[in-house]
Design a protein around this motif. Structure first.
Motif, PDB file in Angstrom:
ATOM      1  N   PHE A   1      -0.459  30.540  13.733  1.00  0.00           N
ATOM      2  CA  PHE A   1      -0.339  30.856  15.155  1.00  0.00           C
ATOM      3  C   PHE A   1      -1.041  32.163  15.511  1.00  0.00           C
ATOM      4  CE2 PHE A   1       3.263  27.917  14.763  1.00  0.00           C
ATOM      5  CZ  PHE A   1       3.095  27.156  15.903  1.00  0.00           C
ATOM      6  N   TRP A   2      -0.959  33.126  14.611  1.00  0.00           N
ATOM      7  CA  TRP A   2      -1.457  34.464  14.929  1.00  0.00           C
ATOM      8  C   TRP A   2      -2.010  35.107  13.672  1.00  0.00           C
ATOM      9  CZ3 TRP A   2      -1.520  36.037  19.931  1.00  0.00           C
ATOM     10  CH2 TRP A   2      -1.935  37.353  20.181  1.00  0.00           C
ATOM     11  N   GLY A   3      -3.190  35.729  13.789  1.00  0.00           N
ATOM     12  CA  GLY A   3      -3.787  36.342  12.614  1.00  0.00           C
ATOM     13  C   GLY A   3      -4.388  37.705  12.867  1.00  0.00           C
ATOM     14  N   TRP A   4      -4.095  38.311  14.013  1.00  0.00           N
ATOM     15  CA  TRP A   4      -4.618  39.632  14.371  1.00  0.00           C
ATOM     16  C   TRP A   4      -6.135  39.674  14.335  1.00  0.00           C
ATOM     17  CZ3 TRP A   4      -1.207  42.242  16.912  1.00  0.00           C
ATOM     18  CH2 TRP A   4       0.147  42.097  16.600  1.00  0.00           C
ATOM     19  N   ASP A   5      -6.746  38.567  14.724  1.00  0.00           N
ATOM     20  CA  ASP A   5      -8.170  38.540  15.011  1.00  0.00           C
ATOM     21  C   ASP A   5      -8.447  39.567  16.115  1.00  0.00           C
ATOM     22  OD1 ASP A   5     -10.807  36.844  14.915  1.00  0.00           O
ATOM     23  OD2 ASP A   5     -10.316  36.982  17.044  1.00  0.00           O
ATOM     24  N   PRO A   6      -9.648  40.209  16.157  1.00  0.00           N
ATOM     25  CA  PRO A   6      -9.905  41.219  17.194  1.00  0.00           C
ATOM     26  C   PRO A   6      -9.607  40.735  18.609  1.00  0.00           C
ATOM     27  CG  PRO A   6     -11.644  41.271  15.565  1.00  0.00           C
ATOM     28  CD  PRO A   6     -10.766  40.120  15.197  1.00  0.00           C
ATOM     29  N   LYS A   7      -9.973  39.512  18.926  1.00  0.00           N
ATOM     30  CA  LYS A   7      -9.713  38.971  20.260  1.00  0.00           C
ATOM     31  C   LYS A   7      -8.217  38.846  20.505  1.00  0.00           C
ATOM     32  CE  LYS A   7     -11.315  36.606  23.969  1.00  0.00           C
ATOM     33  NZ  LYS A   7     -12.308  37.084  24.943  1.00  0.00           N
ATOM     34  N   GLU A   8      -7.505  38.357  19.509  1.00  0.00           N
ATOM     35  CA  GLU A   8      -6.057  38.205  19.647  1.00  0.00           C
ATOM     36  C   GLU A   8      -5.373  39.566  19.780  1.00  0.00           C
ATOM     37  OE1 GLU A   8      -5.803  34.199  16.814  1.00  0.00           O
ATOM     38  OE2 GLU A   8      -5.251  36.160  16.044  1.00  0.00           O
ATOM     39  N   THR A   9      -5.839  40.530  19.023  1.00  0.00           N
ATOM     40  CA  THR A   9      -5.218  41.853  19.041  1.00  0.00           C
ATOM     41  C   THR A   9      -5.368  42.516  20.402  1.00  0.00           C
ATOM     42  OG1 THR A   9      -5.675  42.125  16.675  1.00  0.00           O
ATOM     43  CG2 THR A   9      -5.190  44.114  17.953  1.00  0.00           C
TER      44      THR A   9
ATOM     45  N   ILE B   1      -0.123  31.952  24.835  1.00  0.00           N
ATOM     46  CA  ILE B   1       0.718  30.985  24.116  1.00  0.00           C
ATOM     47  C   ILE B   1      -0.088  29.740  23.767  1.00  0.00           C
ATOM     48  CG2 ILE B   1       2.706  29.457  24.338  1.00  0.00           C
ATOM     49  CD1 ILE B   1       4.020  31.627  26.066  1.00  0.00           C
ATOM     50  N   CYS B   2      -0.874  29.230  24.722  1.00  0.00           N
ATOM     51  CA  CYS B   2      -1.710  28.054  24.443  1.00  0.00           C
ATOM     52  C   CYS B   2      -2.730  28.356  23.351  1.00  0.00           C
ATOM     53  CB  CYS B   2      -2.427  27.616  25.722  1.00  0.00           C
ATOM     54  SG  CYS B   2      -1.358  26.901  26.977  1.00  0.00           S
ATOM     55  N   GLY B   3      -3.263  29.573  23.365  1.00  0.00           N
ATOM     56  CA  GLY B   3      -4.199  29.962  22.318  1.00  0.00           C
ATOM     57  C   GLY B   3      -3.554  29.977  20.946  1.00  0.00           C
ATOM     58  N   ALA B   4      -2.297  30.428  20.882  1.00  0.00           N
ATOM     59  CA  ALA B   4      -1.581  30.442  19.609  1.00  0.00           C
ATOM     60  C   ALA B   4      -1.346  29.020  19.094  1.00  0.00           C
ATOM     61  CB  ALA B   4      -0.253  31.173  19.775  1.00  0.00           C
ATOM     62  N   ILE B   5      -1.021  28.118  20.016  1.00  0.00           N
ATOM     63  CA  ILE B   5      -0.805  26.714  19.610  1.00  0.00           C
ATOM     64  C   ILE B   5      -2.108  26.108  19.099  1.00  0.00           C
ATOM     65  CG2 ILE B   5      -0.148  24.425  20.433  1.00  0.00           C
ATOM     66  CD1 ILE B   5       1.701  25.809  22.451  1.00  0.00           C
ATOM     67  N   TRP B   6      -3.211  26.393  19.804  1.00  0.00           N
ATOM     68  CA  TRP B   6      -4.529  25.890  19.370  1.00  0.00           C
ATOM     69  C   TRP B   6      -4.901  26.485  18.013  1.00  0.00           C
ATOM     70  CZ3 TRP B   6      -9.733  26.658  22.478  1.00  0.00           C
ATOM     71  CH2 TRP B   6     -10.707  25.820  21.942  1.00  0.00           C
ATOM     72  N   ALA B   7      -4.603  27.768  17.807  1.00  0.00           N
ATOM     73  CA  ALA B   7      -4.906  28.409  16.527  1.00  0.00           C
ATOM     74  C   ALA B   7      -4.147  27.746  15.381  1.00  0.00           C
ATOM     75  CB  ALA B   7      -4.559  29.893  16.598  1.00  0.00           C
ATOM     76  N   GLU B   8      -2.907  27.363  15.640  1.00  0.00           N
ATOM     77  CA  GLU B   8      -2.122  26.675  14.614  1.00  0.00           C
ATOM     78  C   GLU B   8      -2.769  25.339  14.254  1.00  0.00           C
ATOM     79  OE1 GLU B   8       0.780  25.228  12.015  1.00  0.00           O
ATOM     80  OE2 GLU B   8       0.354  27.275  12.680  1.00  0.00           O
ATOM     81  N   ALA B   9      -3.243  24.617  15.282  1.00  0.00           N
ATOM     82  CA  ALA B   9      -3.864  23.318  15.031  1.00  0.00           C
ATOM     83  C   ALA B   9      -5.223  23.452  14.343  1.00  0.00           C
ATOM     84  CB  ALA B   9      -4.018  22.556  16.351  1.00  0.00           C
ATOM     85  N   ALA B  10      -5.993  24.498  14.714  1.00  0.00           N
ATOM     86  CA  ALA B  10      -7.359  24.638  14.211  1.00  0.00           C
ATOM     87  C   ALA B  10      -7.439  25.417  12.908  1.00  0.00           C
ATOM     88  CB  ALA B  10      -8.232  25.327  15.273  1.00  0.00           C
ATOM     89  N   TRP B  11      -6.613  26.460  12.775  1.00  0.00           N
ATOM     90  CA  TRP B  11      -6.742  27.381  11.641  1.00  0.00           C
ATOM     91  C   TRP B  11      -5.502  27.432  10.751  1.00  0.00           C
ATOM     92  CZ3 TRP B  11      -8.308  31.172  15.971  1.00  0.00           C
ATOM     93  CH2 TRP B  11      -9.616  30.895  16.384  1.00  0.00           C
TER      94      TRP B  11
END
Length: 305
Positions: free
Chosen positions: A240-248, A227-237
């Motif tokens: 929230f979610w883009g099915w990046d290999p790491k996220e997947t 969840i924290c990673g999704a929040i950081w992704a929203e702020a940085a990119w």
């Protein structure tokens, strides 16, 4: 901020010292495992709902093998203190949180695994299992200190965020904790199928309880890290979610561990079925750690070597 080379050198020394102490601890655990007698059932349970543990040490005077095992436990604690000192020195040398690259991430993950093992040794009479639990951690530390090693330096601009402290620390700690139930689930599968062949292992019930309770602790942390990673992704990119290999792979791992906890409480799946699911989660954890971080290309690649 310039890097303090003296503190960085101390950090490297402490890291190597911790690795050596852990290796010595494994040798001591191996001696105890080889020369100790098979554990016997405890005469009675302590309190309602207490686990069906094994009487690992009799009330009488400790045997030589048990003294050696205790030395192994003491060496594990000493190694963890040296390991912690290495991370602290690395952070002070660079003036940041000490988990900004794969070397530091691996170090924190392994420290979390060792700390979890120390707590389990206090809760359960399973000290001899250190001969099985610590070697995978040693392999990860060795790879971290050689193949993945990086000099102390400021992090890249994309990582200069307070979310580095929150997201990466929670994910690495929870991933480290999840290494332990992966190993104990493998031992459970061996013990459950060949009870007489592995008399010195704790009972299958004890191994099952250890795996379940450790996963129950780590799963909410792992969830919070995602969840924290999704929040950081929203702020940085900007998403929230883009099915990046790491996220997947992280999401698939989350589903597998959720399935394990559900299976562990479901009739017909509790036991071997649930253990196999936990082993699958362990395999995904290792796959995510190495292949996704080091081979796959994605938005998380800057956190690699």
């Amino acid at each position: 901020m310039p890097v303090n080379e003296t503190l960085a050198t101390y950090s490297d020394w402490l890291y190597r010292s911790a690795l050596g102490v852990y290796l010595f601890a494994v040798l001591l655990y191996a001696v105890e495992q080889a020369f100790s007698r098979a554990p016997r059932k405890a005469g009675a349970l302590v309190g309602a709902g207490a686990p069906n543990v094994l009487a690992d040490e009799p009330k009488s005077e400790l045997t030589k093998a048990e003294r050696i095992g205790r030395m192994g436990a003491a060496m594990t604690v000493l190694g963890a203190l040296l390991h912690l000192g290495s991370l602290v020195m690395r952070g002070l040398s660079a003036g940041r949180a000490p988990w900004g690259n794969m070397y530091e991430y691996m170090s924190l993950l392994c420290l979390a695994a060792v700390a979890t093992w120390i707590v389990l040794m206090v809760k359960f009479p399973i000290r001899r299992l250190g001969v099985f639990v610590l070697p995978p951690i040693l392999v990860l530390l060795f790879l971290g200190g050689t193949v993945l090693y990086a000099e102390s330096a400021p992090v890249q601009p994309a990582l200069r965020s307070y979310w580095l402290v929150i997201h990466v620390s929670v994910i690495s700690i929870s991933s480290g904790i999840l290494l332990i139930p992966g190993v104990t689930s493998i031992l459970y599968l061996l013990k459950d199928r060949q009870t007489d062949r592995f008399p010195k292992l704790p009972s299958a019930d004890v191994l099952d309880r250890m795996s379940y309770r450790t996963t129950v602790l780590a799963f909410p942390l792992f969830t919070a890290g995602i969840i924290c990673g999704a929040i950081w992704a929203e702020a940085a990119w900007g998403r929230f979610w883009g099915w990046d290999p790491k996220e997947t792979v992280a999401f698939v791992s989350w589903v597998v561990y959720a399935a394990y906890l559900h299976a562990r409480a479901t009739a017909g799946w509790r036991g071997r079925g649930a253990a196999w699911i936990n082993v699958a989660g362990f395999a995904l954890n290792v796959f995510n750690l190495f292949f996704i971080n080091l081979v796959a290309t994605g938005l998380h690649s800057y956190a690699g070597l």
